[in-house]
Design an enzyme around this catalytic site. Structure first.
Site, PDB file in Angstrom:
ATOM      1  N   ASP A 101      -0.564  -9.666  -5.189  1.00  0.00           N
ATOM      2  CA  ASP A 101      -1.497  -8.701  -5.761  1.00  0.00           C
ATOM      3  C   ASP A 101      -2.918  -9.183  -5.517  1.00  0.00           C
ATOM      4  O   ASP A 101      -3.170 -10.392  -5.513  1.00  0.00           O
ATOM      5  CB  ASP A 101      -1.256  -8.527  -7.261  1.00  0.00           C
ATOM      6  N   ARG A 115       7.363   0.149  -5.955  1.00  0.00           N
ATOM      7  CA  ARG A 115       8.118   0.888  -6.964  1.00  0.00           C
ATOM      8  C   ARG A 115       8.909   2.079  -6.449  1.00  0.00           C
ATOM      9  O   ARG A 115       9.797   2.585  -7.141  1.00  0.00           O
ATOM     10  CB  ARG A 115       7.166   1.342  -8.072  1.00  0.00           C
TER      11      ARG A 115
END
Length: 378
Positions: A84, A37
């Site tokens: 993830d 991010r």
């Protein structure tokens, strides 16, 4: 199984040599969560696509994995596949959502041990449930064109168990700890089932093209030394042993990262991993004294230093590289993942500083060796 002979030849093997304990020209460097991010190009991708959609779409996962490699061209010595740790609970039958501003959320967590029979699959076929990760790894290996090695990864069993019981992040892990204290037998059963999936998943990642592997025990430090030895360490050891045994000559260097588990460093150094990644609670001197050259060390600058401005970043990165040394058994990294609001310029300065100082230290070490040789001859 992927034909690895079809992949482009590797042009930068610095990190693989460091992991194996071979001498390097400088300390290799990469950063946990380097595709994430803090990058504006990643945030733009997230506007169009859900987090898990990116994970499950090989083309998107490849694109995102390459973003930091392209942005910091020549400064990163490894890539890590965009995925993830919670894809394993999903593969086991649980629903996991990524809630904006909150993080991972399990709508139906495991409340009592009996829930395992209801919610979890008895047998997990990783090639059926997680083929999208394998496809992303193979696609990324080709897209990298040999620029740097590709790292595959999993979350460690205790960390995944905690998420599955807590239903998301937690400051206390009280629900997961209730299980290990009240239901130790069932807890070991769950940890064993997760371990089986981790092993199969890591083997599949190597077959798909991963050139290194990392196991993230992100919540290891929430366990005290006694509980870590019972509910974390045995499963970390199993993973390394079983993956290497199954892969045989195809085995790749493996790293373990048990955040906060400073008390376990000695034991983590002897359970089959080539590299032990450190958080920022270790000093280079103490870590090297404890591990005694048995493993390569990775880390370990506090990620928050990247908010501190140029002077703080240069000072901390310099201290880190000089503390660990540059040319043998060291991989530079942060002590945990890079944070979402870090300026991209701060990351660049960190990487450039590691490169510069690493080359300086390497030159100093070479000069010292030469001087010592002359002294011996004389």
């Amino acid at each position: 199984m992927t034909d690895t002979t079809s992949f482009p030849p590797l042009k930068n093997d610095l990190i693989i040599r460091a992991a194996r304990g071979e001498k390097t020209e400088r300390a290799p460097v990469w950063v946990m969560r380097q595709a994430g991010r803090y990058l504006p190009e990643f945030r733009a991708e997230r506007v169009e696509n859900d987090f898990f959609k990116i994970c499950r779409t090989p083309e998107l996962a490849t694109k995102v994995t390459l973003q930091p490699i392209d942005r910091y061209d020549g400064l990163l010595d490894a890539s890590i596949i965009f995925s993830d740790i919670l894809v394993i609970p999903q593969a086991m039958g649980m629903t996991v959502e990524m809630v904006p501003g909150k993080g991972p959320h399990f709508p139906t967590p495991l409340i009592v041990p009996a829930d395992m029979a209801v919610q979890l699959k008895e047998k997990v076929d990783v090639h059926k449930e997680l083929q999208y990760v394998f496809d992303a790894i193979t696609m990324t290996r080709h897209a990298l064109n040999g620029r740097v090695p590709l790292i595959g990864f999993v979350g460690a069993p205790w960390t995944l168990m905690a998420y599955m019981i807590e239903g998301g992040g937690s400051k206390t892990l009280s629900k997961a700890k209730e299980w290990i204290f009240k239901h130790p037998k069932e807890s070991h059963e769950l940890l064993g089932r997760i371990t089986d999936v981790c092993v199969d998943f890591l083997i599949g990642q190597v077959h798909a093209g991963a050139q290194m592997l990392q196991v993230f025990e992100s919540w290891g430090g929430e366990l005290g030394p006694h509980d870590f030895e019972h509910f974390s360490l045995p499963y970390l050891a199993q993973i390394a042993k079983r993956v290497k045994a199954e892969l045989g000559e195809e085995a790749v260097p493996m790293t373990v990262f048990a955040k906060g588990s400073w008390y376990a460093l000695d034991k983590l150094s002897v359970i089959g991993y080539e590299t032990v990644s450190l958080d920022w609670t270790h000093t280079p001197e103490s870590a090297k004294a404890i591990t005694q050259g048995r493993v390569t060390l990775q880390g370990n600058m506090d990620p928050n230093v990247l908010y501190g401005g140029d002077e703080a970043i240069v000072a901390a990165a310099t201290r880190m590289v000089r503390g660990f040394g540059s040319t043998r058994r060291y991989i530079a990294n942060l002590g945990h993942g890079i944070l979402p609001t870090v300026p991209v310029e701060a990351m660049e300065l960190f990487l450039k500083t590691v490169h510069r100082v690493g080359l300086e230290v390497a030159a100093e070490e070479k000069a010292a060796e030469a001087a010592n040789d002359i002294k011996i001859i004389g």
